[in-house]
Design an enzyme around this catalytic site. Sequence first.
Site, mmCIF file in Angstrom:
data_model
loop_
_atom_site.group_PDB
_atom_site.id
_atom_site.type_symbol
_atom_site.label_atom_id
_atom_site.label_comp_id
_atom_site.label_asym_id
_atom_site.label_seq_id
_atom_site.Cartn_x
_atom_site.Cartn_y
_atom_site.Cartn_z
ATOM 1 N N HIS A 258 0.818 -1.213 0.000
ATOM 2 C CA HIS A 258 0.000 0.000 0.000
ATOM 3 C C HIS A 258 0.855 1.267 0.000
ATOM 4 O O HIS A 258 1.921 1.321 0.583
ATOM 5 C CB HIS A 258 -0.975 0.008 1.191
ATOM 6 C CG HIS A 258 -0.330 -0.158 2.531
ATOM 7 N ND1 HIS A 258 -0.970 -0.708 3.600
ATOM 8 C CD2 HIS A 258 0.917 0.141 2.978
ATOM 9 C CE1 HIS A 258 -0.174 -0.725 4.648
ATOM 10 N NE2 HIS A 258 0.975 -0.201 4.296
ATOM 11 N N ASN A 259 0.334 2.264 -0.701
ATOM 12 C CA ASN A 259 0.949 3.595 -0.801
ATOM 13 C C ASN A 259 2.258 3.622 -1.571
ATOM 14 O O ASN A 259 2.932 4.661 -1.607
ATOM 15 C CB ASN A 259 1.181 4.224 0.580
ATOM 16 C CG ASN A 259 -0.082 4.377 1.383
ATOM 17 O OD1 ASN A 259 -1.188 4.340 0.838
ATOM 18 N ND2 ASN A 259 0.064 4.534 2.686
#
Length: 353
Positions: A258-259
């Site tokens: 994620h991210n």
Amino acid sequence: MEQNGFFLPHDGVRLSELAQYLGADLADPKDADVIIRSVSPVNRAKAGDLCYIMSKKSKDELATCAASAVLCSAGLRSLVPDHLPVLISKNAHAAFAMAGGYLYPKALRPELLLSEGTGISDHAVVDKTARLEGKISVEPFAIIGAHAEIGEGTHIGAGAIIGPNVKIGRNCTIAAGASVLCALVGNGVVIHNGARIGQDGFGYAPGPRGMIKIVQIGRVIIQDHVEIGANTTIDRGTMDDTVIGEGTKIDNQVQIGHNVRVGRHCAIVSQVGIAGSTVLGDGVQIGGQAGLNGHIKIGDGVQIAAKSGVIGDIPAGERYGGVPARPINDFLRETAAILARSTGSKKTGEKND
């Protein structure tokens, strides 16, 4: 190449036409009408095939090569026997890739499983609020969720899942069994079989009664002309977005957390793992089975060797390798020293015996 019915040879293109398409030079104009139908390695080439060479190692094989033409750089032209027509390119490797795509366009992306052409299968499930442009094909057992939008010329494979509110651009291929959730996908994107895009990221906070799940409410942004390999997973962001930059190519079985933000025109080979919130610049190349720590920055043009473990930032233009990853020359010197000591120890042991 032996023809097996999966990818049939081209009907044939004149060598002069192929040279023009590749931006290559035809060494002898009298070979302009030679017909090319397929590509092949030097040692198995036959009439109708185009092959290419990248080094002097191919010299012996060229002596008995039966190809209809050889593609090479100007520096290797002298290795090619006089009986073989030659195309000369400044980048023979790239030109050969273009030739393969020209002769076998259907092999560039996953094909339709059925020969129905465009249209929505009666066995697909498309929510009534979804918006689909023209010339779309949706194969059996695919599911397209509420308010999803899919652009013209896109193909959705059998059993694929397109989640609610997902937007997919034009001329994309989402292959059989892939799932695309919480994502915005650009034009010309290819997502291969079984890829998982937009599931929640791995985020937990330790609490008095165990691990407390952190909600993942971001998206995955996939820019134009990205290709994502089979069974690769790209997690959606926690509160920001996970971004895959334009033109990036990702191999099979890659995990992107994620991210993560991946720059433009990167190449990420199979079984690479990139932990959350890491940022990759443009043109980064990562070898197979490398692992990247979270919350680090990898500069533009960095090259990371296979099986490396990257624990910190890497400046732009650097080449790193090893565990922990360090400048490649340092890694190679240390590896050579270890091997030398190991060889010396074995020899000493043999004498003592």
